[in-house]
Design an enzyme around this catalytic site. Structure first.
Site, mmCIF file in Angstrom:
data_model
loop_
_atom_site.group_PDB
_atom_site.id
_atom_site.type_symbol
_atom_site.label_atom_id
_atom_site.label_comp_id
_atom_site.label_asym_id
_atom_site.label_seq_id
_atom_site.Cartn_x
_atom_site.Cartn_y
_atom_site.Cartn_z
ATOM 1 C CD GLU A 168 31.124 45.074 140.400
ATOM 2 O OE1 GLU A 168 30.457 45.924 139.796
ATOM 3 O OE2 GLU A 168 32.365 45.153 140.530
ATOM 4 C CD GLU A 365 34.830 42.785 137.261
ATOM 5 O OE1 GLU A 365 34.968 44.026 137.260
ATOM 6 O OE2 GLU A 365 33.749 42.218 137.050
HETATM 7 C C1 BG6 Z 1 32.813 46.153 137.549
HETATM 8 C C2 BG6 Z 1 31.961 45.318 136.643
HETATM 9 O O1 BG6 Z 1 31.955 47.046 138.172
HETATM 10 O O2 BG6 Z 1 33.752 47.011 137.012
HETATM 11 C C3 BG6 Z 1 32.397 45.276 135.197
HETATM 12 O O3 BG6 Z 1 31.767 44.026 137.144
HETATM 13 C C4 BG6 Z 1 32.913 46.639 134.791
HETATM 14 O O4 BG6 Z 1 31.317 44.847 134.430
HETATM 15 C C5 BG6 Z 1 34.123 46.974 135.647
HETATM 16 O O5 BG6 Z 1 33.240 46.731 133.436
HETATM 17 C C6 BG6 Z 1 34.729 48.319 135.306
HETATM 18 O O6 BG6 Z 1 33.741 49.316 135.349
HETATM 19 P P1 BG6 Z 1 33.481 50.272 134.115
HETATM 20 O O7 BG6 Z 1 32.293 51.063 134.484
HETATM 21 O O8 BG6 Z 1 34.718 51.061 133.960
HETATM 22 O O9 BG6 Z 1 33.229 49.364 132.943
#
Ligand code: BG6
Length: 467
Positions: A168, A365
Site C-alpha cells: 500500500e 487482503e
Molecule cells: C490495509 C493494511 O490498509 O488495511 C493493513 O495493509 C491494515 O495493515 C488493513 O491493517 C486494515 O486497516 P485497519 O486500519 O483497519 O487496520
C-alpha cells in the site's frame, strides 16, 4: 453460472495475511532496530494498544503455524521487518537473530505445506535511515532497500516463491508518519511526499528486477490498496469526481507499476501542485523494465464520491478539499469504523483490474473488522462468515467472467493491532485474548469463522454453504 462448474484451480492459494508490526510484538528484542511503525504506535499509545506485544506472535510462531495447519491454509502472507534484518536499515552485517526468526517461521510453514507469501515492506521503514539521510526523500533509500531485498531473495528464496514488494504505497502517501515525514508546511509537504513516492516506485522496480535476476522462477508484485469508488449520481460532475479520485488513489499507482510511466493526468495533477519529482536519466529504463508477475490487491470496500464541498449539515460526509467529498451509501451496511460491506463491488473491482492490466491477481487482503466477544472459549463472528461467503462467491463469479486469480488471502489470519485503530478492531479468524491496555497471555481461540474458512478451503471454494 453453472453451479457444478469447477472454478478454482487445484493449486489456488487459499491464504490469510498479517504484517510484522501488527502481529509480532517483541519490538525491541534480539537486536531489532526502530522503524516508522514503532514511532507511529508510540505516538498513540496513550489512547490505544501499541506494538510492543501486539499478538505476541514473536514468541508463539510454532503454535500459530500449528493452528494454520489445522485450518488447512494453503498459503500465509506475512511481512519481514526490515529493521529486524538490518537494525539501522543499511548495516554491514545482518542481525543473525532477526534472520533466524524468519528462517524458523518459513521452515515451520514449509513443514506444514503452507506456501509463504512474503511482503518486504509493510509500513515499517528503519528510522535510522531518516536520521542518516532523510529516508525515502533521498535516493539512497532505493539502494538500501534493494540491498535488503537482495539479501531476502538470496537467503529465503530457496523456500519462498511468492514475493510482494511494498504494501500500500498509495496509503503511505496519505499518512505521512508512515514514511517518517514531519514537514508541516502543506506546500512543501506535497512536494516532499511526491519525491518520496517516486523513490518508492523506483525501489519497487529495483526489487522486482533483483528478484527476476536472482530467483527466475519466483513471482513478485506490489500490493495495492484499492477501494472501489462509485459516483453519488449520474451527474457528469459526480462521475468525473469519482473517476478522478479512483485514478489518483489507485489506478495511477497500478499504471506506474505495470507500465513504468506516470499517466499524463497524474503528471498534470503534480504540475498544478508544483510537485513533479526529480528524476535521473536511466530511471525510465528501470521503471519500464520491472514488470510485476502479478498484482496484489488489498480490497475491503467501496466508497461513494460527490463533486464539490459537503453541505455543512451533512454530518456523515468526509471532505477531500474543495473538489469532492465522500458520502455514505444508503444501500450498504458499514463496520463500526465506516467501511462498507459490498461483495458485488468486489466483482466489479476484479473485472476492472483484469480488463486494465491482464495480470494474474492475488487478493492480498480482504476482511471484516468487528469488536468480537469471547464467551466460554467461543467467538460467534457470523458477520465475518457472511463477508467471507459473499466475497468468495463474487470472486468465483469474477473468475467465471474471465478474471485470472491465483490466490485469496483474508485479512487477517489472527487478531492483530489495526494499522491505525488499536487492538479492539478485530479482523482475525483466530481470537487473541488480550485487551487494549492489558496484553494478558494472548491466548488463542478459534472463532466460528476459522471453522467456516476451513470448510471452504477443504471444498476448494466449490462449496460455500455448509450444514
Ligand atoms: C490495509 C493494511 O490498509 O488495511 C493493513 O495493509 C491494515 O495493515 C488493513 O491493517 C486494515 O486497516 P485497519 O486500519 O483497519 O487496520
Amino acid at each position: 453460472m453453472n453451479a457444478n462448474k469447477k472454478i478454482f484451480p487445484s493449486d489456488f492459494l487459499w491464504g490469510a495475511a498479517t504484517s510484522a508490526f501488527q502481529v509480532e510484538g517483541g519490538y525491541k528484542e534480539e537486536g531489532k532496530g526502530e522503524n516508522t511503525a514503532d514511532t507511529r504506535c508510540a505516538m498513540k499509545k496513550r489512547t490505544q494498544a501499541d506494538n510492543s506485544i501486539a499478538a505476541d506472535h514473536y514468541h508463539k510462531v510454532s503454535e500459530d503455524v500449528a493452528l494454520m495447519k489445522e485450518l488447512g491454509l494453503k498459503a500465509y502472507r506475512f511481512s519481514i521487518c526490515w529493521s529486524r534484518i538490518y537494525p539501522n536499515g543499511n548495516d554491514e552485517q545482518e542481525n543473525e537473530k532477526g534472520v533466524a526468526f524468519y528462517d524458523h517461521l518459513i521452515d515451520e510453514l514449509v513443514k506444514a505445506k503452507i506456501v509463504p507469501i512474503v511482503t518486504l515492506l509493510h509500513f515499517d521503514i528503519p528510522t535510522q535511515l531518516l536520521s542518516e539521510y532523510d529516508g525515502f526523500a533521498s535516493r539512497r533509500a532505493i539502494d538500501d532497500f534493494d540491498r535488503y531485498a537482495r539479501f531476502c531473495f538470496n537467503h529465503y528464496g530457496d523456500r519462498v516463491n511468492y514475493w510482494l514488494t511494498i504494501n500500500e504505497q498509495n496509503v503511505m502517501m496519505s499518512i505521512k508518519e508512515m514514511v517518517g515525514e514531519t514537514e508541516t508546511d502543506p506546500v512543501k509537504l506535497v512536494k516532499r511526499m511526491q519525491q518520496i513516492n517516486y523513490h518508492l516506485f523506483m525501489a519497487n522496480a529495483k526489487a522486482i528486477l533483483s528478484c527476476h535476476e536472482l530467483l527466475p522462477n519466483a513471482l513478485i508484485g506490489p500490493a495495492v490498496s484499492y477501494p472501489t469508488i462509485y459516483p453519488a449520481s449520474c451527474d457528469p460532475k459526480d462521475m468525473f469526481a469519482a473517476k478522478t479520485a479512483q485514478d489518483i488513489m489507485a489506478f495511477s499507482y497500478m499504471n506506474i507499476y505495470v507500465y513504468g510511466e506516470y499517466p499524463a493526468y497524474y503528471t498534470n495533477y503534480l504540475k498544478v501542485q508544483n510537485a513533479l519529482p526529480k528524476t535521473l536519466e536511466g530511471d525510465e529504463l528501470i521503471l519500464k523494465g520491472a514488470k510485476p508477475d502479478y498484482l496484489g490487491l488489498n480490497w475491503y470496500c467501496t466508497n461513494v464520491v460527490k463533486a464539490g464541498k459537503p453541505e455543512s449539515e451533512d454530518k456523515e460526509s468526509r471532505s477531500m478539499g474543495d473538489l469532492l467529498h465522500v458520502i455514505k451509501n444508503p444501500n450498504l451496511d458499514y463496520t463500526d469504523w465506516g467501511w462498507s460491506y459490498d461483495p458485488i463491488g468486489f466483482r466489479i473491482a476484479l473485472r476492472e483490474c483484469w480488463d486494465r492490466y491482464h495480470l494474474p491477481m492475488m487478493i492480498t487482503e480482504n476482511g471484516w473488522s468487528s469488536v468480537d466477544v469471547l464467551e466460554n472459549g467461543q467467538v460467534h463472528d457470523q458477520k465475518r462468515i457472511d463477508y467471507l461467503h459473499d466475497h468468495i462467491e463474487q470472486m468465483r463469479h469474477a473468475i467465471d467472467d474471465g478474471v485470472e486469480m491465483i490466490g485469496y488471502n483474508t485479512w487477517s489470519y489472527i487478531d492483530l493491532l489495526s494499522s491505525s485503530d488499536g487492538f479492539n478492531k478485530r479482523y482475525g479468524l483466530v481470537y487473541v485474548d488480550r485487551e487494549e491496555f492489558d496484553a494478558k497471555e494472548c491466548k488463542r481461540y478459534k472463532k466460528d469463522s476459522f471453522y467456516y474458512y476451513q470448510k471452504v478451503i477443504h471444498a476448494n471454494g466449490e462449496k460455500l454453504t455448509f450444514e
